[in-house]
Each structure stands twice: as C-alpha cells, then as structure tokens.
Design an enzyme around this catalytic site. Sequence first.
Site, short mmCIF file in Angstrom:
data_model
loop_
_atom_site.label_atom_id
_atom_site.label_comp_id
_atom_site.label_asym_id
_atom_site.label_seq_id
_atom_site.Cartn_x
_atom_site.Cartn_y
_atom_site.Cartn_z
N TYR A 281 -24.98 -20.59 18.00
CA TYR A 281 -24.87 -19.40 17.13
C TYR A 281 -26.25 -18.90 16.72
O TYR A 281 -26.54 -17.70 16.79
CB TYR A 281 -24.04 -19.79 15.89
CG TYR A 281 -23.61 -18.66 15.00
CD1 TYR A 281 -22.52 -17.86 15.33
CD2 TYR A 281 -24.26 -18.39 13.80
CE1 TYR A 281 -22.09 -16.82 14.50
CE2 TYR A 281 -23.85 -17.37 12.96
CZ TYR A 281 -22.77 -16.59 13.31
OH TYR A 281 -22.34 -15.58 12.47
N SER B 172 -26.86 -12.10 11.58
CA SER B 172 -26.49 -13.07 10.55
C SER B 172 -27.79 -13.52 9.89
O SER B 172 -28.88 -13.32 10.45
CB SER B 172 -25.81 -14.27 11.22
OG SER B 172 -25.78 -15.38 10.36
#
Length: 260
Positions: free
Chosen positions: A155, A142
């Site tokens: 995350y 990401s």
Amino acid sequence: MKLQDKVCIVTGAASGIGKEIALVYAREGGKVAIADMNLAAAQATADEITKAGGTAMAVAMDVTSEEQVNAAVAAVVAAYGGVDVLVSNAGIQIVHPVEDFPFADWKKMLAIHLDGAFLTTKACVPHMKASGKGGSIIYMGSVHSKEASLLKSAYVTAKHGLIGLCKVVAKEGGKHGIRANVICPGFVRTPLVDKQIPEQAAVLGISEDDVIKKVMLKETVDGEFTTVQDVADVALLFAGFNSNALTGQSLVVSHGWFMQ
Ligand code: NAD
C-alpha cells in the site's frame, strides 16, 4: 454550483470515500459516472443521485483491466459528451509483514492502485485534450503517500507511486489545461478501514480499541478520524479549481497526523 455540467468519472464510487465524492459532485451540478467493479452498488449510488435530482450513471469497471477501463470511459463519453474530471479512487488494503506478503497480493495491490490510476488517466486524457477545455485528474493517495506504517509495504509503495504519476501528468498536461493532484487522507471510517481493524489487532496482538487509538489515530492532533465529507471537500476544491496554478500537488487531510 462549482461543477455545473462537468462530466466527472469517479472510480470506486460505489462505497466509502468515492461514493461521497460522487454525491458532492452531483450536488454541485456535475454529471457523474459511478465507475466500480461492483455494478449493483454503483447503480444504487447512481439511483440515489438521480432520485435527489442529480445526473449520474453507473458503469462497470475493474480498474486493472485496460479493456474495461476503455469501454467504461467510452460509454461515459457517448452518454455525456466528454470527460472533465477523473477521480482515480478505487482501492483496497491487504496487510502482512513484508516477509509473509504473498507475491500475488503484492501484485494485486499494485495493479489496483497503480495500474488503475495509469489506465484511467490514459483513457481520459485524450478526451480532455480533444475538448480544448483541459480537465482535472485527482488521485486518491493517502498519508501513506508520505509516511510508512507496519504491515503495509504494498500500500505504501503504491500510494507513494501515485505522487510520481501525478507530477508527470501535471507536467505533460500543463499546456492542455489538464491538472493533476493527489489527496492524502488519514484514516477514514469506511469498509476498507473497518476490515483492517480486526486484521491488525490479530497480527499485532493488541485489542481492536488499541488499533484505533494507539495505531491509527495516535499521531493525530485530536484523536479523530478524517471523514468522507472532509475528503470530498478537498476533491471538490481540486475539481473546481480552474487554472494550472494548482497542479502537481498533494494535499494531506488527516487531522494533523502528517504535517508537511
Ligand atoms: P471502500 O472499500 O469503502 O471503497 C472502495 C471501492 O473501490 C469499492 O466500491 C470497491 O468495489 C471499489 N473497487 C475495489 N477494487 C476495484 C477495482 N479493481 N476496480 C474498480 N473498483 C474497485 O474504500 P475507501 O476507504 O472509500 O477507499 C477509497 C480510496 O481511498 C482507496 O484508494 C483507499 O486507498 C483510499 N484511502 C482510504 C483511506 C481510509 O482510511 N478509508 C485513507 C486514505 C486513503
């Protein structure tokens, strides 16, 4: 056909980014295993591919379970004869300020993103070595593999960690022709992101529209979401690239949110 007869396992392929990657790989001639904990949705994706003339099978896989990962990979090898491409994509999002982050949620996030990447890699590498043809391992990172955002301690930690795993797998895999790379998308409108919009609005005390414009897309060059097709195009590039020239890399596809 960039992936003619290549056996491709895509985790989390019942939805969103993983599903689009599976569809693109099948259109390029790949034999695609839709590996997901949601078996009914995985089967629906596999059916969509076979109806369109492609080759696909659904396999039940919770990526946090070593037993399930090994069983699913064994089922794919039994059906298709090996593994050429692994896309470790399954993921979820849980957001909290760090001091309020339940420890159980932290562990769940690291288990899905990091244990899942490790276990699927561990299960597929022996088959890539045994074939003598090597293979391509693709981790779904990401922009949060490079950048931080509020509320996303677990995350961001996990997505940064994938880059470390990728580099080690690239080094260990080199002499076997096993390449490892990370794709780092910006925000993509999938169920994972749709769930976050109201959650972030509540925690940050702003409107959902402001979450999109002033949080998610603020740093992009054009205020646009990245699309599942954009990410699948990069996944095809990594899967179809046939030499070790492209390994150990992370490619950001984010409308310029993060520039290297
Ligand atoms: P999604 O919610 O649309 O799909 C995720 C899929 O993963 C679902 O089919 C779900 O059933 C599956 N899954 C969840 N936990 C699992 C587990 N333990 N075992 C097996 N399958 C499991 O999400 P998405 O947006 O397509 O996200 C896919 C990946 O892309 C994730 O790793 C996510 O972090 C990453 N990513 C997404 C975005 C975005 O903006 N959507 C941006 C960057 C990276």
